[in-house]
Scaffold this active site. Structure first.
Site, PDB file in Angstrom:
ATOM      1  N   ARG A 111     -50.221  78.170  18.534  1.00 40.33           N
ATOM      2  CA  ARG A 111     -51.351  78.312  19.444  1.00 40.33           C
ATOM      3  C   ARG A 111     -51.006  77.608  20.748  1.00 40.33           C
ATOM      4  O   ARG A 111     -50.102  76.759  20.798  1.00 40.33           O
ATOM      5  CB  ARG A 111     -52.616  77.686  18.852  1.00 40.33           C
ATOM      6  CG  ARG A 111     -52.532  76.172  18.645  1.00 40.33           C
ATOM      7  CD  ARG A 111     -53.912  75.591  18.350  1.00 40.33           C
ATOM      8  NE  ARG A 111     -53.905  74.183  18.000  1.00 40.33           N
ATOM      9  CZ  ARG A 111     -53.919  73.172  18.865  1.00 40.33           C
ATOM     10  NH1 ARG A 111     -53.886  73.423  20.179  1.00 40.33           N
ATOM     11  NH2 ARG A 111     -53.938  71.911  18.453  1.00 40.33           N
ATOM     12  N   ASN A 113     -51.697  74.920  23.691  1.00 39.19           N
ATOM     13  CA  ASN A 113     -52.267  73.585  23.724  1.00 39.19           C
ATOM     14  C   ASN A 113     -52.626  73.265  25.172  1.00 39.19           C
ATOM     15  O   ASN A 113     -53.512  73.899  25.725  1.00 39.19           O
ATOM     16  CB  ASN A 113     -51.300  72.558  23.120  1.00 39.19           C
ATOM     17  CG  ASN A 113     -51.988  71.270  22.734  1.00 39.19           C
ATOM     18  OD1 ASN A 113     -53.094  71.304  22.192  1.00 39.19           O
ATOM     19  ND2 ASN A 113     -51.367  70.141  23.003  1.00 39.19           N
ATOM     20  N   ASN A 164     -47.880  69.068  25.922  1.00 37.39           N
ATOM     21  CA  ASN A 164     -48.990  68.282  26.435  1.00 37.39           C
ATOM     22  C   ASN A 164     -48.727  67.891  27.889  1.00 37.39           C
ATOM     23  O   ASN A 164     -47.788  68.361  28.521  1.00 37.39           O
ATOM     24  CB  ASN A 164     -49.215  67.041  25.559  1.00 37.39           C
ATOM     25  CG  ASN A 164     -50.475  67.148  24.728  1.00 37.39           C
ATOM     26  OD1 ASN A 164     -51.505  67.597  25.216  1.00 37.39           O
ATOM     27  ND2 ASN A 164     -50.397  66.750  23.471  1.00 37.39           N
ATOM     28  N   ASP A 217     -50.670  61.746  25.157  1.00 42.09           N
ATOM     29  CA  ASP A 217     -51.347  63.038  25.047  1.00 42.09           C
ATOM     30  C   ASP A 217     -51.478  63.640  26.454  1.00 42.09           C
ATOM     31  O   ASP A 217     -50.473  63.930  27.092  1.00 42.09           O
ATOM     32  CB  ASP A 217     -52.696  62.858  24.355  1.00 42.09           C
ATOM     33  CG  ASP A 217     -53.200  64.117  23.681  1.00 42.09           C
ATOM     34  OD1 ASP A 217     -53.085  65.192  24.284  1.00 42.09           O
ATOM     35  OD2 ASP A 217     -53.730  64.028  22.558  1.00 42.09           O
TER      36      ASP A 217
END
Length: 314
Positions: A111, A113, A164, A217
């Protein structure tokens, strides 16, 4: 750090908040709740909050479309799609959208991100395999993609585990990126006009700096070229100087698992932070009732550049 720095919760919690994008045109913050497939809109001036539910798959990013009122590029699983939110001040459910690009066709568990537009309005967005955290990893299944103005899709970086944090220097010569599973904030030389990156190097290694098992992140950059990183598990935003490769400042928040950051507010001097309840035990949730909320940090004495909307023809 000055005594004027203030951290306040500005939204109710969600399960997995991510992908904040400040719309200067609207004076509103957009962000997502990934697995509930919701796009959220928070308008500070009116203290209003609305939500768009998108059917079809995890929704991990949202960016307004340039020149297209109430249109947004969102991720839906492995697709990038354009959705219409007829009135962003009101809740709605979207069941139909226009798919502009699909990726990783042989990897159904993948998927999208994180994703963000550069100053040309091109969307850089990365994928990841079906995984929870770096320790429960299916490595190197994702890629970092570029969505061009003509809706073409190209691979910028292959073999990414958890794509990220993206940012660019003001002179466009450096691209910053986080593969969370590498526990590093990295830099690349950037041929911005031709959308090419090279000379990959480490700016900050969470393992070597003693932050493991916590990890980087989402990320943003300020007008002084300093990187602000949501450090998942630490409850802190770390401000990293790319020149010295050191943490210059940190801000503590009342939630352990912080996911992403972006500059917003009328002067772009407010840092909005998304968070999650993910990986927190019942006991931790009792201690952290604000986990999953969006926070606003003021008084930092720093500011960002405007977030860019997506310019794509479809």
């Amino acid at each position: 750090m000055t005594d004027q720095v203030r951290v306040e919760r500005v939204t109710d919690p969600v399960d997995l908040g991510e992908g904040p994008h400040w719309s200067s045109n609207e004076g509103a913050l957009y962000y997502v709740d990934i697995f509930n497939q919701n796009v959220h809109r928070y308008h500070p001036a009116s203290s209003t909050h609305s939500r768009m539910h998108v059917e079809g798959g995890p929704v991990t990013l949202v960016v307004p479309c340039m020149g297209r009122k109430d249109s947004f590029v969102v991720s839906v699983g492995r697709d990038l799609a354009v959705v219409t939110w007829n009135d962003p001040t009101k809740d709605c459910v979207v069941t139909q959208y226009t798919t502009v690009a699909s990726v990783d066709p042989t990897r159904e568990g993948n998927r999208f991100n994180d994703g963000k537009c550069d100053d040309f309005g091109r969307l850089w967005a990365g994928t990841m395999g079906k995984t929870d955290v770096p320790e429960n990893l299916r490595p190197d299944l994702g890629n970092l993609f570029l969505l061009g103005h003509d809706a073409s899709i190209s691979v910028m970086l292959a073999k990414v585990s958890i794509s990220n944090g993206l940012a660019w220097s003001a002179d466009h010569k450096t691209f910053y990126f986080i593969d969370t599973a590498a526990y590093k904030v990295e830099a690349f030389d950037c041929d911005f006009e031709n959308a090419k990156i090279s000379n990959r190097r480490t700016l900050y290694d969470y393992r070597k700096e003693g932050l493991y098992p916590h990890f980087p992140d989402g990320m943003t950059i300020d007008t002084d070229g300093l990187l602000w990183v949501a450090s998942f598990g630490t409850g802190k935003i770390h401000c990293i100087n790319p020149s010295t490769r050191q943490v210059e400042r940190e801000v503590k928040l009342p939630a352990s698992n912080l996911t992403s950051v972006c500059w917003g507010g009328p002067n772009l001097d407010q840092l909005f932070v998304t968070s999650t309840t993910k990986n927190l035990s019942k006991e931790q949730l009792m201690r952290e009732p604000d986990a999953g909320a969006v926070f606003r940090i003021t008084g930092l004495g720093a500011r960002g550049r405007p977030s860019r909307d997506c310019e794509v023809n479809f």
